[in-house]
Design a protein around this motif. Structure first.
Motif, mmCIF file in Angstrom:
data_model
loop_
_atom_site.group_PDB
_atom_site.id
_atom_site.type_symbol
_atom_site.label_atom_id
_atom_site.label_comp_id
_atom_site.label_asym_id
_atom_site.label_seq_id
_atom_site.Cartn_x
_atom_site.Cartn_y
_atom_site.Cartn_z
ATOM 1 N N ALA A 32 0.836 -1.210 0.000
ATOM 2 C CA ALA A 32 0.000 0.000 0.000
ATOM 3 C C ALA A 32 0.866 1.253 0.000
ATOM 4 O O ALA A 32 0.570 2.217 -0.710
ATOM 5 C CB ALA A 32 -0.940 -0.009 1.202
ATOM 6 N N VAL A 33 1.933 1.234 0.777
ATOM 7 C CA VAL A 33 2.819 2.396 0.847
ATOM 8 C C VAL A 33 3.686 2.494 -0.408
ATOM 9 O O VAL A 33 3.816 3.564 -1.005
ATOM 10 C CB VAL A 33 3.696 2.342 2.120
ATOM 11 N N HIS A 34 4.264 1.375 -0.820
ATOM 12 C CA HIS A 34 5.160 1.373 -1.986
ATOM 13 C C HIS A 34 4.456 1.863 -3.252
ATOM 14 O O HIS A 34 5.021 2.644 -4.022
ATOM 15 C CB HIS A 34 5.725 -0.030 -2.207
ATOM 16 N N PHE A 35 3.229 1.371 -3.460
ATOM 17 C CA PHE A 35 2.495 1.728 -4.672
ATOM 18 C C PHE A 35 1.583 2.948 -4.476
ATOM 19 O O PHE A 35 0.820 3.295 -5.373
ATOM 20 C CB PHE A 35 1.695 0.524 -5.176
ATOM 21 N N GLU A 36 1.681 3.546 -3.301
ATOM 22 C CA GLU A 36 0.945 4.771 -2.966
ATOM 23 C C GLU A 36 -0.546 4.633 -3.219
ATOM 24 O O GLU A 36 -1.185 5.478 -3.848
ATOM 25 C CB GLU A 36 1.526 5.965 -3.719
ATOM 26 N N VAL A 37 -1.119 3.555 -2.724
ATOM 27 C CA VAL A 37 -2.566 3.345 -2.798
ATOM 28 C C VAL A 37 -3.157 3.402 -1.400
ATOM 29 O O VAL A 37 -2.456 3.213 -0.406
ATOM 30 C CB VAL A 37 -2.926 2.000 -3.475
ATOM 31 N N LEU A 38 -4.400 3.693 -1.316
ATOM 32 C CA LEU A 38 -5.171 3.734 -0.071
ATOM 33 C C LEU A 38 -4.786 4.887 0.845
ATOM 34 O O LEU A 38 -5.274 4.970 1.969
ATOM 35 C CB LEU A 38 -5.062 2.399 0.701
ATOM 36 N N GLY A 39 -3.878 5.737 0.425
ATOM 37 C CA GLY A 39 -3.525 6.906 1.227
ATOM 38 C C GLY A 39 -2.816 6.587 2.535
ATOM 39 O O GLY A 39 -2.832 7.383 3.467
ATOM 40 N N ASP A 149 -5.355 -17.958 6.621
ATOM 41 C CA ASP A 149 -4.799 -17.081 5.579
ATOM 42 C C ASP A 149 -5.846 -16.063 5.137
ATOM 43 O O ASP A 149 -5.568 -14.871 5.030
ATOM 44 C CB ASP A 149 -4.346 -17.883 4.356
ATOM 45 N N VAL A 150 -7.045 -16.554 4.868
ATOM 46 C CA VAL A 150 -8.128 -15.691 4.393
ATOM 47 C C VAL A 150 -8.509 -14.671 5.472
ATOM 48 O O VAL A 150 -8.681 -13.483 5.173
ATOM 49 C CB VAL A 150 -9.353 -16.529 3.956
ATOM 50 N N VAL A 151 -8.612 -15.123 6.707
ATOM 51 C CA VAL A 151 -8.968 -14.208 7.798
ATOM 52 C C VAL A 151 -7.889 -13.147 7.972
ATOM 53 O O VAL A 151 -8.196 -11.958 8.154
ATOM 54 C CB VAL A 151 -9.224 -14.974 9.124
ATOM 55 N N SER A 152 -6.631 -13.526 7.900
ATOM 56 C CA SER A 152 -5.535 -12.565 8.011
ATOM 57 C C SER A 152 -5.584 -11.554 6.869
ATOM 58 O O SER A 152 -5.434 -10.351 7.083
ATOM 59 C CB SER A 152 -4.186 -13.288 8.015
ATOM 60 N N PHE A 153 -5.823 -12.037 5.642
ATOM 61 C CA PHE A 153 -5.898 -11.155 4.478
ATOM 62 C C PHE A 153 -7.074 -10.183 4.597
ATOM 63 O O PHE A 153 -6.919 -8.979 4.402
ATOM 64 C CB PHE A 153 -6.019 -11.985 3.190
ATOM 65 N N VAL A 154 -8.249 -10.714 4.911
ATOM 66 C CA VAL A 154 -9.451 -9.877 5.000
ATOM 67 C C VAL A 154 -9.316 -8.862 6.140
ATOM 68 O O VAL A 154 -9.672 -7.691 5.972
ATOM 69 C CB VAL A 154 -10.719 -10.745 5.153
ATOM 70 N N THR A 155 -8.796 -9.290 7.268
ATOM 71 C CA THR A 155 -8.604 -8.372 8.397
ATOM 72 C C THR A 155 -7.635 -7.254 8.016
ATOM 73 O O THR A 155 -7.882 -6.085 8.305
ATOM 74 C CB THR A 155 -8.094 -9.137 9.638
ATOM 75 N N SER A 156 -6.542 -7.598 7.350
ATOM 76 C CA SER A 156 -5.578 -6.593 6.900
ATOM 77 C C SER A 156 -6.216 -5.640 5.899
ATOM 78 O O SER A 156 -6.023 -4.421 5.975
ATOM 79 C CB SER A 156 -4.359 -7.256 6.257
ATOM 80 N N LEU A 157 -6.961 -6.193 4.969
ATOM 81 C CA LEU A 157 -7.602 -5.372 3.942
ATOM 82 C C LEU A 157 -8.609 -4.403 4.562
ATOM 83 O O LEU A 157 -8.637 -3.212 4.210
ATOM 84 C CB LEU A 157 -8.283 -6.275 2.906
ATOM 85 N N ILE A 158 -9.417 -4.888 5.478
ATOM 86 C CA ILE A 158 -10.384 -4.011 6.151
ATOM 87 C C ILE A 158 -9.661 -2.935 6.944
ATOM 88 O O ILE A 158 -10.056 -1.768 6.932
ATOM 89 C CB ILE A 158 -11.350 -4.837 7.024
ATOM 90 N N ALA A 159 -8.590 -3.310 7.634
ATOM 91 C CA ALA A 159 -7.826 -2.320 8.404
ATOM 92 C C ALA A 159 -7.268 -1.234 7.492
ATOM 93 O O ALA A 159 -7.256 -0.059 7.854
ATOM 94 C CB ALA A 159 -6.693 -3.006 9.171
ATOM 95 N N LEU A 160 -6.805 -1.617 6.300
ATOM 96 C CA LEU A 160 -6.240 -0.647 5.363
ATOM 97 C C LEU A 160 -7.310 0.197 4.674
ATOM 98 O O LEU A 160 -7.121 1.388 4.453
ATOM 99 C CB LEU A 160 -5.396 -1.366 4.305
ATOM 100 N N LEU A 161 -8.440 -0.411 4.338
ATOM 101 C CA LEU A 161 -9.495 0.292 3.599
ATOM 102 C C LEU A 161 -10.460 1.058 4.503
ATOM 103 O O LEU A 161 -10.795 2.202 4.229
ATOM 104 C CB LEU A 161 -10.307 -0.701 2.757
ATOM 105 N N LEU A 162 -10.935 0.381 5.550
ATOM 106 C CA LEU A 162 -11.977 0.936 6.419
ATOM 107 C C LEU A 162 -11.643 0.683 7.888
ATOM 108 O O LEU A 162 -12.269 -0.156 8.536
ATOM 109 C CB LEU A 162 -13.336 0.297 6.086
ATOM 110 N N PRO A 163 -10.654 1.387 8.431
ATOM 111 C CA PRO A 163 -10.223 1.098 9.795
ATOM 112 C C PRO A 163 -11.328 1.217 10.843
ATOM 113 O O PRO A 163 -11.252 0.584 11.890
ATOM 114 C CB PRO A 163 -9.100 2.103 10.056
ATOM 115 N N LEU A 164 -12.382 1.970 10.555
ATOM 116 C CA LEU A 164 -13.480 2.087 11.515
ATOM 117 C C LEU A 164 -14.244 0.772 11.693
ATOM 118 O O LEU A 164 -14.948 0.593 12.678
ATOM 119 C CB LEU A 164 -14.449 3.204 11.101
ATOM 120 N N LEU A 165 -14.090 -0.154 10.763
ATOM 121 C CA LEU A 165 -14.753 -1.458 10.869
ATOM 122 C C LEU A 165 -13.912 -2.495 11.615
ATOM 123 O O LEU A 165 -14.353 -3.628 11.794
ATOM 124 C CB LEU A 165 -15.105 -1.988 9.481
ATOM 125 N N VAL A 166 -12.726 -2.116 12.055
ATOM 126 C CA VAL A 166 -11.840 -3.070 12.729
ATOM 127 C C VAL A 166 -12.450 -3.578 14.036
ATOM 128 O O VAL A 166 -12.444 -4.783 14.297
ATOM 129 C CB VAL A 166 -10.439 -2.457 12.966
#
Length: 190
Positions: A32-39, A149-166
């Motif tokens: 996310a940081v390297h490719f400058e996505v998600l702010g 694996d899926v839970v780790s990926f989805v949790t990371s994705l939600i944290a990056l996209l919508l941290p209020l849903l964590v």
């Protein structure tokens, strides 16, 4: 408020995911940081996570970890090792998330938020793996691994996209784990 709440939620989500898979959440943060996505921006002392070298190293480590976790016996060893590496990754991810505070405050936030969160999820994962190994002779472990694996990926994705849903997500995961423990206890009692 944004200086503490959103980074805290991002760090909390990434730390929880790090408790399940050490490198996957760090890889997602790095990408996310390297490719400058998600702010996503990082604390100045942790900007190395967005470097090409970190991205490559985390990619290799993630592939090795995800693959090794599918191998019987190796998965149990990784699970035990994860009780140390997961909290370390949780500290790093949380520390990095606090972009707008001084590095020492960010490090303390990483220790206070990241380590216990990752350790809690790592401990739960180790327990789940032990129950799976004991009850199925390890035959169900690859399925459990893929679910983690899926839970780790989805949790990371939600944290990056919508941290209020964590918080709701983690509450759901804890409830789900508690229900699983209750189900195992009932099965053992019969």
């Amino acid at each position: 408020m944004e200086t503490w709440v959103l980074p805290g939620l991002l760090g909390l989500g990434l730390a929880a995911a790090s408790g399940l898979r050490t490198f996957l959440p760090l890889l997602m943060l790095s990408a996310a940081v390297h490719f400058e996505v998600l702010g996503v921006t990082l604390n100045e002392s942790m900007r190395w996570l967005g470097s090409t070298g970190a991205l490559v190293a985390l990619s290799i480590a993630t592939v090795v970890e995800l693959t090794a976790d599918l191998i019987p016996f190796v998965d149990n060893v990784l699970s035990v090792i994860g009780n140390v590496t997961g909290p370390v990754a949780g500290v790093i991810a949380t520390w990095a998330a606090f972009a707008d505070v001084d590095p020492s405050t960010a490090a303390i936030a990483g220790i206070v938020i990241g380590a216990p969160t990752a350790l809690a999820f790592s401990t739960a994962q180790t327990g789940t793996r032990a129950v799976s190994t004991a009850s199925t002779g390890g035959l169900a472990n690859p399925v459990v691994s893929v679910i983690e694996d899926v839970v780790s990926f989805v949790t990371s994705l939600i944290a990056l996209l919508l941290p209020l849903l964590v918080i709701p997500l983690l509450a759901f995961l804890l409830w789900f784990a508690w229900r699983g423990v209750q189900r195992v206890r009932r099965l053992r009692a019969t």
